[in-house]
Design a protein around this motif. Structure first.
Motif, short mmCIF file in Angstrom:
data_model
loop_
_atom_site.label_atom_id
_atom_site.label_comp_id
_atom_site.label_asym_id
_atom_site.label_seq_id
_atom_site.Cartn_x
_atom_site.Cartn_y
_atom_site.Cartn_z
N GLN A 145 0.67 -1.13 0.10
CA GLN A 145 -0.02 -0.08 0.01
C GLN A 145 0.91 1.33 0.03
N ASN A 146 0.35 2.23 -0.71
CA ASN A 146 1.05 3.64 -0.79
C ASN A 146 2.68 3.60 -1.19
N ASN A 147 2.64 2.99 -2.56
CA ASN A 147 3.87 2.83 -3.31
C ASN A 147 3.55 3.87 -4.73
N LEU A 148 4.50 3.56 -5.54
CA LEU A 148 4.50 4.10 -6.76
C LEU A 148 4.35 3.14 -7.94
N LEU A 149 3.93 1.86 -7.59
CA LEU A 149 3.85 0.89 -8.57
C LEU A 149 2.96 1.06 -9.65
N LYS A 150 3.53 0.84 -10.89
CA LYS A 150 2.70 1.18 -12.11
C LYS A 150 2.33 -0.44 -12.92
N THR A 151 3.01 -1.41 -12.62
CA THR A 151 2.59 -2.58 -12.87
C THR A 151 2.91 -3.55 -12.04
N VAL A 152 2.02 -4.68 -11.97
CA VAL A 152 2.05 -5.72 -10.91
C VAL A 152 1.93 -7.02 -11.70
N VAL A 153 2.75 -7.85 -11.51
CA VAL A 153 2.74 -9.54 -12.35
C VAL A 153 2.74 -10.37 -11.14
N LEU A 154 1.80 -11.24 -10.92
CA LEU A 154 1.56 -12.02 -9.91
C LEU A 154 1.78 -13.78 -10.68
N GLN A 155 2.44 -14.56 -9.99
CA GLN A 155 2.63 -15.50 -10.58
C GLN A 155 1.57 -16.82 -10.10
N ASP A 156 1.43 -17.93 -10.79
CA ASP A 156 0.53 -18.91 -10.58
C ASP A 156 0.41 -19.50 -9.15
N TRP A 157 1.22 -19.16 -8.30
CA TRP A 157 1.06 -19.63 -6.85
C TRP A 157 0.29 -18.95 -5.89
N VAL A 158 0.02 -17.82 -6.35
CA VAL A 158 -0.58 -16.74 -5.44
C VAL A 158 -2.00 -17.06 -5.15
N SER A 159 -2.32 -17.43 -4.00
CA SER A 159 -3.66 -17.71 -3.54
C SER A 159 -4.61 -16.67 -2.80
N MET A 160 -4.00 -15.89 -2.06
CA MET A 160 -4.67 -14.95 -1.66
C MET A 160 -3.99 -13.58 -1.38
N ILE A 161 -4.89 -12.50 -1.57
CA ILE A 161 -4.38 -10.97 -1.75
C ILE A 161 -5.21 -10.23 -0.74
N GLY A 162 -4.77 -9.74 0.25
CA GLY A 162 -5.32 -9.18 1.36
C GLY A 162 -5.95 -7.71 1.10
N ILE A 163 -6.59 -7.33 2.13
CA ILE A 163 -7.37 -6.14 2.25
C ILE A 163 -6.24 -4.99 1.84
N ASN A 164 -6.42 -4.11 1.04
CA ASN A 164 -5.63 -2.93 0.91
C ASN A 164 -4.25 -3.29 0.23
N ALA A 165 -4.18 -4.39 -0.05
CA ALA A 165 -2.75 -4.96 -0.33
C ALA A 165 -1.85 -4.06 -1.28
N PHE A 166 -2.37 -3.41 -2.45
CA PHE A 166 -1.94 -2.51 -3.52
C PHE A 166 -2.63 -1.33 -3.50
N LYS A 167 -3.26 -0.82 -2.34
CA LYS A 167 -4.06 0.47 -2.32
C LYS A 167 -2.95 1.60 -2.49
N ASN A 168 -3.65 2.70 -3.39
CA ASN A 168 -3.08 3.92 -3.53
C ASN A 168 -1.56 3.91 -4.17
N ASN A 169 -1.73 3.37 -5.35
CA ASN A 169 -0.46 3.21 -6.16
C ASN A 169 -0.79 3.99 -7.74
N GLN A 170 0.00 3.77 -8.49
CA GLN A 170 -0.23 4.18 -9.84
C GLN A 170 -0.38 3.29 -10.97
N ILE A 171 -1.04 1.98 -10.54
CA ILE A 171 -1.00 0.82 -11.33
C ILE A 171 -2.06 0.91 -12.63
N GLY A 172 -1.46 0.72 -13.78
CA GLY A 172 -2.36 0.74 -14.83
C GLY A 172 -2.59 -0.53 -15.34
N TYR A 173 -2.00 -1.49 -14.91
CA TYR A 173 -2.07 -2.86 -15.45
C TYR A 173 -1.86 -4.04 -14.36
#
Length: 222
Positions: A145-173
């Motif tokens: 949360q609260n970074n400057l992330l523009k892209t996020v790529v998750l691999q095929d093993w991730v099973s859970m993403i928590g509340i607000n995990a990537f909130k307030n970034n600059q993600i376009g994709y």
């Protein structure tokens, strides 16, 4: 003359120490480690503090310190320590609560050993891009949360993403694999015009998620 030679000798010793430390990793003296009990039969060696007086802002965490393999980065170990980048070795399996929060990190390297990234682990930094390795199964609440992330790529093993995990970034994709079974509310909130690419629309893409983001389904190649 003698004073000058002594000063030169001190400088040379420091330079050799500094350059060798940079090549091999941040000096072990900068870290505080302890043994942390996980269960009745299992203990882990963890980094639980970092000495800012070392002035290493580009931190390379060693695989072992005093012959002990580092497997955890413990709660708040690097919290608000003026770090600008960090390389985490392939011995580390857990990155605990707010362990790298409140720094100036713009680059983080994670190897295929980390399984859980806990609450707020990298929150309030300046990370621009992120590739989560195959080994990670859980990204907990507010982890990035609260970074400057523009892209996020998750691999095929991730099973859970928590509340607000990537909130307030600059993600376009953001690419979300079909392995995800649960995604917390507001996990990608406050990322304007974000496109989410998923392999299969499953239960995690619920009404609130679809309301805020453009969902693109991509069939997996077999």
């Amino acid at each position: 003359m003698i004073t000058s030679l002594v000063a030169l000798l001190i400088f040379c010793v420091y330079w050799i120490w500094a350059t060798s430390a940079t090549l091999d990793g941040t000096p072990a003296e900068c870290f505080t480690i302890k043994q942390q009990k996980y269960s009745a039969k299992v203990n882990y060696w963890v980094i639980n503090d970092y000495d800012v007086s070392c002035w290493w802002t580009d931190v390379i965490i060693p695989e072992s310190i005093s012959w002990y393999t580092i497997e955890w980065i413990y709660d708040y170990a690097f919290y608000n320590k003026w770090i600008t980048s960090v390389v985490i070795p392939d011995t580390v399996v857990n990155i605990w609560i707010q362990s790298f929060a409140e720094n100036n990190i713009d680059n983080v390297v994670l190897w295929n050993s980390v399984s859980i990234i806990w609450q707020g682990a990298f929150s309030w930094n300046g990370i621009v891009s992120l590739v989560v390795p195959w080994s990670v199964s859980i990204i907990s609440d507010g982890a990035f949360q609260n970074n400057l992330l523009k892209t996020v790529v998750l691999q095929d093993w991730v099973s859970m993403i928590g509340i607000n995990a990537f909130k307030n970034n600059q993600i376009g994709y953001a690419y979300l694999p079909s392995s995800i079974s649960k995604i917390g509310e507001w996990s990608f909130d406050e990322n304007e015009n974000m496109v989410v690419v998923v392999e299969d629309v499953k239960s995690f893409v619920d009404d609130w998620f679809s309301l805020w983001f453009e969902i693109v389904e991509r069939q997996k190649d077999y």
